[in-house]
Design a protein around this motif. Sequence first.
Motif, PDB file in Angstrom:
ATOM      1  N   ARG A 134       1.305  -1.245  -0.298  1.00  0.00           N
ATOM      2  CA  ARG A 134      -0.485  -0.015  -0.128  1.00  0.00           C
ATOM      3  C   ARG A 134       0.750   1.478  -0.061  1.00  0.00           C
ATOM      4  O   ARG A 134       1.704   1.492   0.578  1.00  0.00           O
ATOM      5  N   PRO A 135       0.457   2.479  -0.679  1.00  0.00           N
ATOM      6  CA  PRO A 135       1.467   3.320  -0.760  1.00  0.00           C
ATOM      7  C   PRO A 135       1.090   4.368   0.342  1.00  0.00           C
ATOM      8  O   PRO A 135       0.134   4.381   1.527  1.00  0.00           O
ATOM      9  N   SER A 136       1.786   4.625   1.067  1.00  0.00           N
ATOM     10  CA  SER A 136       2.489   5.329   2.326  1.00  0.00           C
ATOM     11  C   SER A 136       2.573   7.197   2.340  1.00  0.00           C
ATOM     12  O   SER A 136       3.024   7.320   0.644  1.00  0.00           O
ATOM     13  N   PRO A 137       1.983   8.017   1.944  1.00  0.00           N
ATOM     14  CA  PRO A 137       3.106   9.400   2.346  1.00  0.00           C
ATOM     15  C   PRO A 137       4.503   9.886   2.008  1.00  0.00           C
ATOM     16  O   PRO A 137       4.806   8.543   2.717  1.00  0.00           O
ATOM     17  N   ASP A 189       5.779   8.547  -0.596  1.00  0.00           N
ATOM     18  CA  ASP A 189       5.536   7.598  -1.307  1.00  0.00           C
ATOM     19  C   ASP A 189       5.920   7.843  -3.150  1.00  0.00           C
ATOM     20  O   ASP A 189       4.979   8.289  -3.003  1.00  0.00           O
ATOM     21  N   GLU A 210      -1.470  12.360   0.923  1.00  0.00           N
ATOM     22  CA  GLU A 210      -2.094  11.888   2.338  1.00  0.00           C
ATOM     23  C   GLU A 210      -3.063  10.940   1.996  1.00  0.00           C
ATOM     24  O   GLU A 210      -3.621  10.505   0.668  1.00  0.00           O
ATOM     25  N   THR A 211      -3.132   9.540   2.486  1.00  0.00           N
ATOM     26  CA  THR A 211      -4.078   8.849   2.488  1.00  0.00           C
ATOM     27  C   THR A 211      -5.625   9.031   2.715  1.00  0.00           C
ATOM     28  O   THR A 211      -5.719   9.441   3.883  1.00  0.00           O
ATOM     29  N   GLU A 240      -9.510   4.156   2.774  1.00  0.00           N
ATOM     30  CA  GLU A 240      -8.852   2.713   2.315  1.00  0.00           C
ATOM     31  C   GLU A 240      -8.083   2.678   1.144  1.00  0.00           C
ATOM     32  O   GLU A 240      -7.828   0.942   1.111  1.00  0.00           O
ATOM     33  N   ALA A 298      -5.666   7.799  -2.607  1.00  0.00           N
ATOM     34  CA  ALA A 298      -5.052   8.864  -1.759  1.00  0.00           C
ATOM     35  C   ALA A 298      -4.546   9.388  -2.641  1.00  0.00           C
ATOM     36  O   ALA A 298      -5.026   9.677  -4.140  1.00  0.00           O
TER      37      ALA A 298
END
Length: 76
Positions: free
Chosen positions: A8-11, A13, A36-37, A40, A43
């Motif tokens: 899952r991408p995170s801030p 990334d 930002e996410t 669920e 993003a």
Amino acid sequence: MDAKLPPRPSPMDAVALLSERPADKLARGQVGTVVETLDEATALVEFSDDNGEAYAIVPVALTDLMVLRYARLAAE
């Protein structure tokens, strides 16, 4: 055998688009940064030019993103 889910991408990334987004004038393969996410499944991603000027900041479904890796990582 369970298929392993992609990361899952995170801030912060770096991500690449997996599909065309003509309404946003973004092509498949364009690289952006997760800001930002949102939830669920979504993003907020910023796309910028070589000078760091943002030309698009758009919500993108996580299923339309691939996290880019710059360090050596062995496939499983």
